[in-house]
Design a protein around this motif. Structure first.
Motif, PDB file in Angstrom:
ATOM      1  N   GLY A  22     -33.758   5.861  21.504  1.00 54.14           N
ATOM      2  CA  GLY A  22     -35.047   5.966  22.160  1.00 54.14           C
ATOM      3  C   GLY A  22     -35.236   7.340  22.778  1.00 54.14           C
ATOM      4  O   GLY A  22     -34.400   8.237  22.618  1.00 54.14           O
ATOM      5  N   GLU A  52     -37.910  -2.322  27.159  1.00 55.57           N
ATOM      6  CA  GLU A  52     -37.445  -1.926  25.834  1.00 55.57           C
ATOM      7  C   GLU A  52     -36.319  -2.824  25.337  1.00 55.57           C
ATOM      8  O   GLU A  52     -36.234  -3.131  24.146  1.00 55.57           O
ATOM      9  CB  GLU A  52     -36.936  -0.475  25.864  1.00 55.57           C
ATOM     10  CG  GLU A  52     -38.017   0.562  26.033  1.00 55.57           C
ATOM     11  CD  GLU A  52     -37.457   1.979  26.004  1.00 55.57           C
ATOM     12  OE1 GLU A  52     -36.206   2.130  25.961  1.00 55.57           O
ATOM     13  OE2 GLU A  52     -38.250   2.932  26.010  1.00 55.57           O
ATOM     14  N   THR A  99     -37.736  -5.982  23.912  1.00 53.00           N
ATOM     15  CA  THR A  99     -38.450  -5.685  22.670  1.00 53.00           C
ATOM     16  C   THR A  99     -37.478  -5.438  21.525  1.00 53.00           C
ATOM     17  O   THR A  99     -37.678  -5.931  20.407  1.00 53.00           O
ATOM     18  CB  THR A  99     -39.349  -4.451  22.858  1.00 53.00           C
ATOM     19  OG1 THR A  99     -40.291  -4.701  23.901  1.00 53.00           O
ATOM     20  CG2 THR A  99     -40.107  -4.135  21.578  1.00 53.00           C
ATOM     21  N   HIS A 158     -30.440   6.717  24.376  1.00 56.65           N
ATOM     22  CA  HIS A 158     -31.655   7.517  24.531  1.00 56.65           C
ATOM     23  C   HIS A 158     -31.310   8.996  24.442  1.00 56.65           C
ATOM     24  O   HIS A 158     -30.205   9.411  24.806  1.00 56.65           O
ATOM     25  CB  HIS A 158     -32.329   7.235  25.871  1.00 56.65           C
ATOM     26  CG  HIS A 158     -32.830   5.840  26.025  1.00 56.65           C
ATOM     27  ND1 HIS A 158     -32.004   4.797  26.391  1.00 56.65           N
ATOM     28  CD2 HIS A 158     -34.068   5.299  25.844  1.00 56.65           C
ATOM     29  CE1 HIS A 158     -32.715   3.680  26.431  1.00 56.65           C
ATOM     30  NE2 HIS A 158     -33.968   3.957  26.112  1.00 56.65           N
ATOM     31  N   TRP A 217     -42.769   1.553  19.657  1.00 57.19           N
ATOM     32  CA  TRP A 217     -42.360   0.313  20.314  1.00 57.19           C
ATOM     33  C   TRP A 217     -43.367  -0.807  20.105  1.00 57.19           C
ATOM     34  O   TRP A 217     -42.990  -1.967  19.978  1.00 57.19           O
ATOM     35  CB  TRP A 217     -42.139   0.559  21.807  1.00 57.19           C
ATOM     36  CG  TRP A 217     -40.864   1.278  22.088  1.00 57.19           C
ATOM     37  CD1 TRP A 217     -40.695   2.597  22.375  1.00 57.19           C
ATOM     38  CD2 TRP A 217     -39.548   0.709  22.068  1.00 57.19           C
ATOM     39  NE1 TRP A 217     -39.364   2.887  22.540  1.00 57.19           N
ATOM     40  CE2 TRP A 217     -38.640   1.756  22.362  1.00 57.19           C
ATOM     41  CE3 TRP A 217     -39.053  -0.584  21.845  1.00 57.19           C
ATOM     42  CZ2 TRP A 217     -37.259   1.543  22.431  1.00 57.19           C
ATOM     43  CZ3 TRP A 217     -37.688  -0.797  21.910  1.00 57.19           C
ATOM     44  CH2 TRP A 217     -36.804   0.250  22.198  1.00 57.19           C
TER      45      TRP A 217
END
Length: 204
Positions: A60, A81, A84, A114, A185
């Motif tokens: 991410g 996140e 998801t 990330h 996303w």
């Protein structure tokens, strides 16, 4: 779109010789002890559920500000996140503890990281882009030397301009994109990423 190209996790914060300011390895910025402590805690949580062999690395843009929305720091229930991503991979948390779900995620060989590992909010898009540009080289090195995944899935359109660097970085992994761009996303609905990963992972 899949492009063949491969990624270990280490923590390394440096001290600027002239000012003795601690530089956080998660975001590359000068940091206070509280910032470093939060970074270390998230790193500890992530490392606990890191697969021995990473089948798929989901990358991410910026780690969420709230620890409760950080996949590996969830308590009680998954949010943001993390929730998801689990849904997009078909990992159902219903009736299971956070530890059980993360262990399942780990057994599948999945790892979520990330580009900017600290949940710092940029003031505007330009500042965010500059921060990402500063971190891309270190991130690619970490992917290549530490994570060593079989697949890399980019999440967030902010990563689109860095696709050429991923392609030429000799990662020895398959880069998975959606029509040549990172996944958004809001478009990775239930089971979508599971379908995207099914064919290449079955071929391993």
């Amino acid at each position: 779109m899949q492009i063949a190209f491969g990624c270990r996790l280490h923590y390394d914060f440096r001290v600027h010789e002239s000012s003795k300011i601690i530089l956080c390895d998660g975001c590359g910025q000068p940091a206070q002890p509280e910032h470093i402590a939060r970074r270390l805690k998230r790193l500890e949580n992530t490392t606990r559920y890191r697969p021995i062999r990473v089948q798929a690395l989901f990358l991410g843009v910026v780690s969420p500000l709230e620890s409760g929305e950080h996949l590996y720091s969830a308590q009680g229930a998954f949010r943001g996140e993390g929730a998801t991503l689990l849904a997009a991979l078909g990992v159902d948390p219903a009736g299971r503890s956070v530890e059980e779900v993360l262990s399942d995620f780990q057994r599948r060989g999945y790892l979520f990281a990330h580009l900017i590992e600290c949940g710092e909010k940029a003031s505007d898009a330009r500042v965010c882009r500059e921060a990402l540009a500063r971190r891309i080289a270190a991130t690619l090195t970490r992917i290549r030397r530490s994570f060593k995944p079989k697949r890399v899935v980019l999440l967030g359109q902010e990563l689109a301009e860095f696709i050429p660097q991923f392609v030429t970085a000799n990662l020895d992994a398959v880069l998975i994109l959606r029509d040549g761009r990172p996944f958004e996303w809001n478009e990775i609905g239930d089971g979508l990423l599971a379908k995207e990963l099914a064919a290449p992972l079955q071929a391993l």
